[in-house]
Design an enzyme around this catalytic site. Structure first.
Site, PDB file in Angstrom:
ATOM      1  N   LYS A 174       0.781  -1.063   0.056  1.00 62.03           N
ATOM      2  CA  LYS A 174      -0.309   0.013  -0.050  1.00 62.03           C
ATOM      3  C   LYS A 174       0.884   1.392   0.061  1.00 62.03           C
ATOM      4  CE  LYS A 174      -3.917  -2.177   0.236  1.00 62.03           C
ATOM      5  NZ  LYS A 174      -4.964  -2.095  -0.972  1.00 62.03           N
ATOM      6  N   ASP A 203      -0.402  -0.271  -4.807  1.00 60.05           N
ATOM      7  CA  ASP A 203      -1.712  -0.014  -4.740  1.00 60.05           C
ATOM      8  C   ASP A 203      -1.923   1.205  -3.916  1.00 60.05           C
ATOM      9  OD1 ASP A 203      -4.453   0.098  -4.704  1.00 60.05           O
ATOM     10  OD2 ASP A 203      -4.903  -1.911  -3.701  1.00 60.05           O
ATOM     11  N   GLU A 229      -1.623   0.512  -9.011  1.00 59.37           N
ATOM     12  CA  GLU A 229      -3.036   0.253  -8.945  1.00 59.37           C
ATOM     13  C   GLU A 229      -3.743   1.578  -8.279  1.00 59.37           C
ATOM     14  OE1 GLU A 229      -4.015  -3.774  -7.226  1.00 59.37           O
ATOM     15  OE2 GLU A 229      -5.437  -2.808  -6.185  1.00 59.37           O
ATOM     16  N   GLU A 255     -11.244  -2.311  -9.655  1.00 57.98           N
ATOM     17  CA  GLU A 255     -11.975  -2.960  -8.697  1.00 57.98           C
ATOM     18  C   GLU A 255     -13.228  -2.507  -8.172  1.00 57.98           C
ATOM     19  OE1 GLU A 255      -8.592  -2.527  -5.839  1.00 57.98           O
ATOM     20  OE2 GLU A 255     -10.190  -2.112  -4.537  1.00 57.98           O
ATOM     21  N   ASP A 278     -13.479  -7.243 -10.071  1.00 61.04           N
ATOM     22  CA  ASP A 278     -13.746  -8.221  -8.724  1.00 61.04           C
ATOM     23  C   ASP A 278     -15.079  -8.816  -9.208  1.00 61.04           C
ATOM     24  OD1 ASP A 278     -14.611  -8.962  -6.314  1.00 61.04           O
ATOM     25  OD2 ASP A 278     -13.012  -7.971  -5.308  1.00 61.04           O
ATOM     26  N   HIS A 305      -9.551  -8.902  -9.053  1.00 63.31           N
ATOM     27  CA  HIS A 305      -9.147  -8.238  -7.667  1.00 63.31           C
ATOM     28  C   HIS A 305      -9.873  -9.244  -6.914  1.00 63.31           C
ATOM     29  CE1 HIS A 305     -10.533  -5.883  -4.274  1.00 63.31           C
ATOM     30  NE2 HIS A 305      -9.358  -5.342  -4.313  1.00 63.31           N
ATOM     31  N   GLU A 342      -4.793 -12.313  -6.746  1.00 53.58           N
ATOM     32  CA  GLU A 342      -4.483 -11.738  -5.476  1.00 53.58           C
ATOM     33  C   GLU A 342      -4.799 -12.643  -4.336  1.00 53.58           C
ATOM     34  OE1 GLU A 342      -6.681  -8.212  -5.146  1.00 53.58           O
ATOM     35  OE2 GLU A 342      -5.209  -7.585  -3.507  1.00 53.58           O
TER      36      GLU A 342
HETATM   37 CA    CA Z   1      -6.681  -2.391  -4.242  1.00 51.12          CA
END
Ligand code: CA
Length: 389
Positions: A174, A203, A229, A255, A278, A305, A342
């Site tokens: 992150k 991300d 991302e 996502e 997703d 995702h 993922e």
């Molecule tokens: Ca994400």
């Protein structure tokens, strides 16, 4: 065969001292919405709907609006049912809760359709291109004390080395909660810990303006980042295009996007190099097939995702098994032309303890289930244990 009953399950686990942050929010709990569809022959299908918001609105949508329409229907026609339900809710539900509810129902119907003929969903989708899928770890979130930089860097070093030692060849981390240079420092510590041979994905959970994202992309370039991302908010198509044009790292996103229409704008609009539908959000397997075709025509890689319960992971395994290498090559390489899955590594009993089957990493890969439907069984005891009170 007819649908006899549809039941919502809202599951919730407080995280206690395992609370974490993304760039957007503090996560005090994990939760999931699951739907259980049962037929008059006793077959049961499971689906999951939504990933980011509260599960109650999805439950209301299914319990009071969409679910009752399906009682007495043939469950083995998921594409036809998707079309009917979407046409019903188009005028008020093109994105968000209604599509998440539709996702849950669609996944459960494909699960039943597979069980009805004794075949895994990947076979109904046309066959699998791989019997196991290279997994990337998602981790290195921010702790509660995210401003204590020495402690943050020390813990990141330990966490990132752990993923390397577990056999992961890709790690997603992150950024976006702290200023750019501090986040780049975090990334440098992670890169040092995992060494040069593990793919690093980043991300931002749409934390940046286009200008900041472009600057961040340039700052991250020496760290060899595979993709960037959600650099900007999902509504900012021009921002996505600018970031893609002016930053050196491939851009991923999707996502928070819904149906083939949303992905037409994202992919057709030149916003992403990697599309990340997703399945519990975009409209289930039925929407996934359509998005996959769209992405294939535009030369955009699809890497779904997945962040939810064991049902979401099983769903993603079925879908990703059926994604062709893109572009074709005699030797598909993960994230060059081969999709990956993922595998969120933050504490989540809804992912790890919900199913009878353990979804376990073997040589950095997750095996694709061979059993009928989603190929997994929900533990009744887990439903009781995690039921929201
Ligand atoms: Ca994400």
């Amino acid at each position: 065969m007819k649908i006899r009953s549809i039941r919502s399950h809202i599951l919730r686990v407080p995280l206690g001292d395992k609370v974490f942050y993304s760039s957007q929010a503090r996560f005090p709990e994990r939760n999931s919405y699951l739907v259980r569809i049962e037929t008059d022959t006793g077959l049961v299908g499971w689906g999951e709907g939504g990933q980011y918001g509260p599960p109650e609105p999805v439950a209301a949508c299914i319990d009071h609006v969409l679910g009752p329409k399906l009682i007495g229907r043939d469950p083995t026609e998921p594409v036809r049912i998707w079309d009917e339900l979407y046409n019903f809710s188009r005028d008020f539900g093109q994105k968000g809760t209604y599509v998440e509810a539709l996702s849950a129902l669609d996944i459960a119907l494909w699960d039943i359709a597979g069980k009805a003929v004794g075949l895994p969903v990947w076979k109904l989708l046309g066959g699998r291109f791989r019997d196991s899928i290279k997994a990337y770890a998602t981790g290195c979130y921010y702790p509660e004390a995210f401003n204590d930089l020495p402690a943050v860097l020390r813990d990141l070093e330990r966490e990132a080395s752990g993923y390397r030692d577990a056999g992961f060849q890709f790690l997603k981390v992150k950024v976006g909660l702290l200023d750019l240079r501090t986040d780049v420092k975090r990334l440098a510590v992670i890169r040092e810990a995992i060494g040069p041979n593990i793919g690093l994905l980043v991300d931002a959970n749409h934390a940046y303006s286009a200008a900041s994202a472009i600057r961040m992309g340039r700052l991250m370039e020496p760290l060899d980042v595979h993709f960037f991302e959600e650099p900007v908010v999902p509504e900012d198509r021009d921002g996505y295009r600018r970031v893609r044009r002016e930053n050196p790292i491939p851009v991923a996103g999707g996502e928070c996007e819904f149906t083939r229409y949303g992905f037409r704008d994202l992919i057709g609009g030149g916003c992403v190099d990697i599309a990340q539908p997703d399945l519990a959000v975009c409209g289930g397997f039925t929407a996934f097939i359509q998005i996959l075709a769209l992405a294939g025509a535009y030369g955009v890689m699809v890497v779904p995702h997945v962040w939810g319960s064991g049902i979401a992971v099983a769903t993603a395994l079925q879908a990703i098994a059926a994604i062709p290498p893109s572009p074709h090559t005699a030797n598909p390489v993960p994230l060059l032309n081969e999709p990956v899955i993922e595998f969120d590594r933050k504490h989540n009993p809804l992912r790890d303890d919900l199913l009878e089957e353990q979804i376990t990493l073997v040589d950095g890969r997750l095996p694709v289930p061979d059993g009928p439907g989603l190929g997994v069984t929900v533990r009744e005891s887990a439903l009781t244990r995690f039921a929201s009170r």
